[in-house]
Design a protein around this motif. Structure first.
Motif, PDB file in Angstrom:
ATOM      1  N   UNK A   6       4.917  -1.267   1.378  1.00  0.00           N
ATOM      2  CA  UNK A   6       4.999  -1.855   0.126  1.00  0.00           C
ATOM      3  C   UNK A   6       3.630  -2.618   0.015  1.00  0.00           C
ATOM      4  N   UNK A   7       4.050  -3.079   1.418  1.00  0.00           N
ATOM      5  CA  UNK A   7       2.744  -3.854   1.565  1.00  0.00           C
ATOM      6  C   UNK A   7       1.057  -3.450   1.385  1.00  0.00           C
ATOM      7  N   UNK A   8       1.209  -1.738   2.091  1.00  0.00           N
ATOM      8  CA  UNK A   8      -0.146  -1.390   2.370  1.00  0.00           C
ATOM      9  C   UNK A   8       0.325  -0.463   0.907  1.00  0.00           C
ATOM     10  N   UNK A   9       1.085  -0.306  -0.037  1.00  0.00           N
ATOM     11  CA  UNK A   9       0.871   0.197  -1.221  1.00  0.00           C
ATOM     12  C   UNK A   9      -0.084  -1.400  -2.119  1.00  0.00           C
ATOM     13  N   UNK A  10       0.446  -2.525  -2.100  1.00  0.00           N
ATOM     14  CA  UNK A  10      -0.244  -3.232  -2.947  1.00  0.00           C
ATOM     15  C   UNK A  10      -1.729  -3.248  -2.300  1.00  0.00           C
ATOM     16  N   UNK A  11      -2.207  -3.148  -1.231  1.00  0.00           N
ATOM     17  CA  UNK A  11      -3.580  -3.667  -0.739  1.00  0.00           C
ATOM     18  C   UNK A  11      -4.902  -2.220  -1.560  1.00  0.00           C
TER      19      UNK A  11
ATOM     20  N   UNK B  95      -7.698  -6.903  -1.997  1.00  0.00           N
ATOM     21  CA  UNK B  95      -6.772  -7.712  -1.415  1.00  0.00           C
ATOM     22  C   UNK B  95      -6.458  -8.715  -2.205  1.00  0.00           C
ATOM     23  N   UNK B  96      -5.259  -8.655  -1.521  1.00  0.00           N
ATOM     24  CA  UNK B  96      -3.772  -9.873  -2.791  1.00  0.00           C
ATOM     25  C   UNK B  96      -3.064 -10.652  -1.178  1.00  0.00           C
TER      26      UNK B  96
ATOM     27  N   UNK C 278      -1.056  -5.902   5.878  1.00  0.00           N
ATOM     28  CA  UNK C 278      -1.136  -4.654   6.037  1.00  0.00           C
ATOM     29  C   UNK C 278      -2.784  -4.014   5.792  1.00  0.00           C
ATOM     30  N   UNK C 279      -3.546  -2.856   6.155  1.00  0.00           N
ATOM     31  CA  UNK C 279      -4.380  -2.474   5.505  1.00  0.00           C
ATOM     32  C   UNK C 279      -4.380  -1.432   4.785  1.00  0.00           C
TER      33      UNK C 279
ATOM     34  N   UNK D 109      -9.146  -4.014   1.872  1.00  0.00           N
ATOM     35  CA  UNK D 109      -8.481  -3.945   1.325  1.00  0.00           C
ATOM     36  C   UNK D 109      -6.398  -4.394   1.896  1.00  0.00           C
ATOM     37  N   UNK D 110      -6.861  -5.839   2.074  1.00  0.00           N
ATOM     38  CA  UNK D 110      -5.207  -5.786   3.286  1.00  0.00           C
ATOM     39  C   UNK D 110      -5.027  -7.078   2.242  1.00  0.00           C
ATOM     40  N   UNK D 111      -3.372  -6.368   2.673  1.00  0.00           N
ATOM     41  CA  UNK D 111      -1.925  -7.458   1.426  1.00  0.00           C
ATOM     42  C   UNK D 111      -1.727  -8.115   2.761  1.00  0.00           C
ATOM     43  N   UNK D 112      -1.362  -9.413   1.873  1.00  0.00           N
ATOM     44  CA  UNK D 112      -0.463 -10.641   2.833  1.00  0.00           C
ATOM     45  C   UNK D 112       0.952 -10.663   2.082  1.00  0.00           C
TER      46      UNK D 112
END
Ligand SMILES: [Fe+2]
Length: 263
Positions: A177-182, A187-188, A199-200, A207-210
């Motif tokens: 899901x972290x990658x899915x959000x990215x 970027x989020x 995850x990128x 784009x990377x999600x944290x």
């Protein structure tokens, strides 16, 4: 002669690599937490983030949502007369959630899926349930108003943007899901998944999600049988920002470890 020229070249390259920036003038500080879940909050986690906040002194603090749990408002609890969380106290949950917001004093409060239970219930054909949910929402909104905090509804199109990164609660819930959000938002910085990570996305534009993790206790009753909860971790996010840029740091605490604060 050749050696001297080489030395000079190396010295120049090293100095080019080190380019300090002036944090005090141009860059401001931010901090974000998520998923404190009302009276499920871990007192040690609450003390850790408040103590870091008092030393870091962020210009912008964000609660990314799920500051209340509202277990009794869960769809399953409403429909199943034997559901255990049907009896979870709304008053204790709300009081703990509001207390934490008053201590944290965020400028931005995002509603998560747990607050969203209240908004769904406020439109229920069950008049008593709708009335109770409306009163709880009013108390939350009064708290936000007192704090002069802006609130954001739980909606995939609603988010707060800082330094070119979106701050949101989170929507998808799986191990990728972290990658899915990215890949969905770019970027989020998010909460929702109860685990610290980054995850990128597999996108042409980088784009990377944290994910900042959670502040609730590890031994919450609904964590008893779900395997995914074994990956949970507490934490928070922080860093520096300008109008167009942001740096992101994540502080993580795994179960049974002490909090190791960066400040
Ligand atoms: Fe949560």
């Amino acid at each position: 002669m050749v050696l001297n020229a080489l030395k000079f070249t190396m010295k120049t390259k090293a100095s080019e690599r080190f380019q300090p920036f002036n944090i005090t003038k141009k860059w401001k500080k931010w901090m974000a937490v998520s998923c404190s879940h009302g009276d499920h909050i871990d007192p040690e986690a609450r003390d850790a983030v408040l103590s870091f906040q008092s030393r870091f002194r962020p210009d912008t603090t964000i609660h990314l949502g799920d500051f209340v749990d509202m277990a009794a408002a869960r769809g399953g609890a409403m429909s199943d007369p034997n559901a255990a969380d049907r009896a979870a106290s709304v008053a204790d949950d709300l009081a703990a959630g509001v207390d934490f917001l008053q201590e944290l004093k965020p400028q931005h409060i995002l509603y998560g899926n747990h607050e969203d239970r209240l908004f769904k219930l406020a439109n229920s054909p069950n008049a008593l349930a709708a009335h109770a949910a409306t009163i709880v929402i009013q108390e939350i909104e009064a708290t936000a108003k007192k704090l002069k905090a802006r609130t954001y509804e739980y909606d995939i199109r609603s988010n707060y943007t800082l330094g070119g990164h979106k701050f949101l609660h989170g929507y998808m819930f799986n191990m990728a899901a972290i990658r899915d959000h990215a890949e969905t938002f770019g970027n989020c910085i998010m909460g929702h998944l109860h685990r610290v990570g980054q995850e990128p996305g597999r996108t042409l534009q980088s784009a990377t999600a944290y994910c900042v993790g959670m502040l609730m206790k590890f031994d919450a009753s609904y964590a008893k049988t779900r395997r995914a909860t074994l990956a949970w971790s507490q934490g928070f996010g922080y860093g520096y920002y300008t109008d167009t840029q942001i740096t992101v740091n994540l502080c993580e605490r795994k179960p049974n470890n002490p909090w190791m604060l960066p400040l």
